[in-house]
Design an enzyme around this catalytic site. Structure first.
Site, PDB file in Angstrom:
ATOM      1  N   GLY A 133       6.944   9.820  -0.443  1.00  0.00           N
ATOM      2  CA  GLY A 133       7.894   9.420   0.338  1.00  0.00           C
ATOM      3  C   GLY A 133       7.962   7.830   0.410  1.00  0.00           C
ATOM      4  N   HIS A 134       7.060   7.164  -0.203  1.00  0.00           N
ATOM      5  CA  HIS A 134       6.696   5.710  -0.268  1.00  0.00           C
ATOM      6  C   HIS A 134       6.993   4.823  -1.288  1.00  0.00           C
ATOM      7  CE1 HIS A 134       5.238   1.799   1.054  1.00  0.00           C
ATOM      8  NE2 HIS A 134       5.549   2.240   2.446  1.00  0.00           N
ATOM      9  N   PHE A 135       7.885   4.808  -2.169  1.00  0.00           N
ATOM     10  CA  PHE A 135       9.147   5.249  -1.974  1.00  0.00           C
ATOM     11  C   PHE A 135       9.591   6.094  -3.267  1.00  0.00           C
ATOM     12  CE2 PHE A 135       8.766   1.306   0.201  1.00  0.00           C
ATOM     13  CZ  PHE A 135       9.216   1.658   1.550  1.00  0.00           C
ATOM     14  N   ILE A 137       5.213   2.425  -3.952  1.00  0.00           N
ATOM     15  CA  ILE A 137       4.426   1.380  -3.596  1.00  0.00           C
ATOM     16  C   ILE A 137       3.413   1.952  -2.879  1.00  0.00           C
ATOM     17  CG2 ILE A 137       4.442  -0.902  -2.467  1.00  0.00           C
ATOM     18  CD1 ILE A 137       7.447  -1.402  -3.090  1.00  0.00           C
ATOM     19  N   HIS A 169       1.230   9.898  -0.886  1.00  0.00           N
ATOM     20  CA  HIS A 169       2.081   9.203  -0.133  1.00  0.00           C
ATOM     21  C   HIS A 169       3.289   8.738  -1.169  1.00  0.00           C
ATOM     22  CE1 HIS A 169      -1.569   6.905  -1.571  1.00  0.00           C
ATOM     23  NE2 HIS A 169      -0.892   6.098  -2.183  1.00  0.00           N
TER      24      HIS A 169
END
EC number: 4.2.1.59
Length: 154
Positions: free
Chosen positions: A56-58, A63, A53
């Site tokens: 893409g986050h971020f 985070i 994750h």
């Protein structure tokens, strides 16, 4: 390991894999350091930079998504339910979430503790209050509901 945790109970990753149907990349509890029968537990998630994750986050400032903190709480609560009601012979369905609050970001390198406490139980419905903490500081909290279902009934 402290003496109280030994008396209360713990679960390593092998036992967690028997209790929960989740697997990589969605298993969000690495270990349970304390289980008090069906009343409470503390689950651990070691957050690493290579988790999917974070791409893409971020990308520039990773985070952990808040929804994954909630899921980690739910999995810790689910382990309590599964352990109390027959281990892997049942499924624990996450049903409700109330009063969710996110206080601080969780980043790679953090060790999240999921503190879950049973508030009430009626039949196969359980309600928990959950806190997520990093270094003793509250990062998220929620009240969640779960339902236990026999695998044969699914």
């Amino acid at each position: 390991m402290n003496e109280a945790a030994t008396v209360l109970g713990t679960a390593d990753i092998q036992e967690i894999l028997k209790l929960l149907p989740h697997r990589y990349p969605f298993l969000l509890v690495d270990r349970i350091i304390e289980i008090d029968s069906d009343n409470s537990a503390i689950g651990i998630k070691n957050v690493t930079a290579n988790e999917p994750h974070f791409t893409g986050h971020f990308p520039e400032k990773p985070i952990m998504p808040g929804v994954l903190l909630i899921e980690g709480m739910a999995q810790t609560a689910g382990a309590i339910c599964a352990r109390k009601t027959g281990g892997g012979s049942n499924l624990v369905y996450f049903m409700t979430i109330d009063n969710a609050r996110f206080r601080k970001p969780v980043v790679p390198g953090d060790r999240v503790e999921f503190h879950v406490v049973k508030q009430k139980q009626r039949g196969n419905i359980w309600k928990f209050h959950c806190d997520a903490k990093v270094d003793g500081q509250l990062v998220a909290e929620a009240d969640i509901g779960a339902m236990i279902v026999s695998k044969e009934d699914v």
